[in-house]
Design a protein around this motif. Structure first.
Motif, PDB file in Angstrom:
ATOM      1  N   SER A 206      -2.718   6.791  -0.091  1.00 35.84           N
ATOM      2  CA  SER A 206      -3.632   7.365   0.890  1.00 35.84           C
ATOM      3  C   SER A 206      -2.862   7.613   2.183  1.00 35.84           C
ATOM      4  O   SER A 206      -1.745   7.157   2.344  1.00 35.84           O
ATOM      5  CB  SER A 206      -4.804   6.409   1.134  1.00 35.84           C
ATOM      6  N   SER A 207      -3.486   8.342   3.075  1.00 39.02           N
ATOM      7  CA  SER A 207      -2.839   8.536   4.368  1.00 39.02           C
ATOM      8  C   SER A 207      -2.941   7.228   5.145  1.00 39.02           C
ATOM      9  O   SER A 207      -3.822   6.406   4.895  1.00 39.02           O
ATOM     10  CB  SER A 207      -3.475   9.694   5.133  1.00 39.02           C
TER      11      SER A 207
ATOM     12  N   LEU B 253      -9.140   0.304  -4.105  1.00 42.32           N
ATOM     13  CA  LEU B 253      -8.713   1.707  -4.065  1.00 42.32           C
ATOM     14  C   LEU B 253      -7.467   1.884  -3.200  1.00 42.32           C
ATOM     15  O   LEU B 253      -6.657   2.770  -3.456  1.00 42.32           O
ATOM     16  CB  LEU B 253      -9.838   2.610  -3.572  1.00 42.32           C
ATOM     17  N   ASP B 254      -7.311   1.036  -2.195  1.00 45.47           N
ATOM     18  CA  ASP B 254      -6.114   1.099  -1.355  1.00 45.47           C
ATOM     19  C   ASP B 254      -4.870   0.709  -2.143  1.00 45.47           C
ATOM     20  O   ASP B 254      -3.761   1.087  -1.786  1.00 45.47           O
ATOM     21  CB  ASP B 254      -6.260   0.188  -0.136  1.00 45.47           C
TER      22      ASP B 254
ATOM     23  N   ARG C 202       0.852  -1.192   0.000  1.00 44.96           N
ATOM     24  CA  ARG C 202       0.000   0.000   0.000  1.00 44.96           C
ATOM     25  C   ARG C 202       0.882   1.235   0.000  1.00 44.96           C
ATOM     26  O   ARG C 202       1.744   1.391   0.875  1.00 44.96           O
ATOM     27  CB  ARG C 202      -0.885  -0.038   1.238  1.00 44.96           C
ATOM     28  N   GLN C 203       0.655   2.101  -0.975  1.00 40.95           N
ATOM     29  CA  GLN C 203       1.425   3.342  -1.090  1.00 40.95           C
ATOM     30  C   GLN C 203       0.866   4.371  -0.106  1.00 40.95           C
ATOM     31  O   GLN C 203      -0.345   4.579  -0.051  1.00 40.95           O
ATOM     32  CB  GLN C 203       1.347   3.893  -2.521  1.00 40.95           C
ATOM     33  N   ILE C 204       1.756   5.015   0.626  1.00 41.87           N
ATOM     34  CA  ILE C 204       1.361   6.018   1.607  1.00 41.87           C
ATOM     35  C   ILE C 204       1.580   7.403   1.015  1.00 41.87           C
ATOM     36  O   ILE C 204       2.662   7.694   0.481  1.00 41.87           O
ATOM     37  CB  ILE C 204       2.166   5.868   2.915  1.00 41.87           C
ATOM     38  N   ARG C 205       0.538   8.231   1.084  1.00 37.77           N
ATOM     39  CA  ARG C 205       0.647   9.613   0.615  1.00 37.77           C
ATOM     40  C   ARG C 205       1.774  10.294   1.377  1.00 37.77           C
ATOM     41  O   ARG C 205       1.881  10.165   2.586  1.00 37.77           O
ATOM     42  CB  ARG C 205      -0.672  10.356   0.852  1.00 37.77           C
ATOM     43  N   GLY C 206       2.626  10.972   0.670  1.00 39.14           N
ATOM     44  CA  GLY C 206       3.769  11.625   1.296  1.00 39.14           C
ATOM     45  C   GLY C 206       5.026  10.777   1.211  1.00 39.14           C
ATOM     46  O   GLY C 206       6.093  11.194   1.630  1.00 39.14           O
ATOM     47  N   GLY C 207       4.880   9.553   0.693  1.00 35.47           N
ATOM     48  CA  GLY C 207       6.058   8.708   0.494  1.00 35.47           C
ATOM     49  C   GLY C 207       6.030   7.433   1.289  1.00 35.47           C
ATOM     50  O   GLY C 207       5.451   7.366   2.365  1.00 35.47           O
TER      51      GLY C 207
END
Length: 157
Positions: A55-56, A49-50, A27-32
């Protein structure tokens, strides 16, 4: 909020399962960064969608929806339409700052768009008891209606 380290590559979709039956994905985290997520065994969410967007960390929710009966309800604009009642889902928000959300709980919808959030077992049990007691009361009202109709002089049954 705690920042989790970037993890090694992992299966790319939540549908990937390991021997335990658990679904995992990167899962990709917003902000890196990214994190490897694993669904609880009872989670039925697709999480597409995850996987598709960053996403945060605290946006993740695992859940299992349970439906309720549909009742034909009159609406002034649409006429009579089926409306689902007494539906909801078992939820967990594993990264929430709210401890009630980090523990499995119920989001309950007694009637469309009316939500009771974060019910624990005792709270949900109390809701069930109230509904059950009200159904007993509805049985009494039904019996009363039958009696009143039988006594009504113009009744056609």
């Amino acid at each position: 909020m705690n920042q989790l380290p970037t993890m090694a590559a992992a299966p790319s979709t939540p549908a990937d399962q390991h021997e335990s039956g658990a679904r995992t994905w990167a899962r990709q985290i917003r902000g890196g960064g990214q994190i490897i997520e694993t669904c609880p065994a009872w989670c039925t969410d697709s999480h597409h969608l995850d996987v598709e967007r960053a996403s945060s960390l605290d946006d993740l929710t695992h859940g299992d929806y349970f439906d309720g009966p549909e009742l034909p309800v009159f609406d002034a604009e649409q006429g009579t339409a089926p409306v689902q009642i007494l539906a909801g889902r078992i939820n967990i928000d594993p990264y929430s700052e709210n401890p009630k959300r980090r523990t499995p709980h119920i989001h309950f919808e007694p009637f469309m768009d009316e939500v009771m959030e974060c019910l624990g077992p005792d709270e949900f049990g109390a809701v069930i008891a109230q509904i059950r007691a009200h159904c007993d009361r509805l049985d009494e009202v039904h019996a009363q209606l039958l009696q009143v109709r039988a006594e009504w002089p113009e009744s056609t049954a």
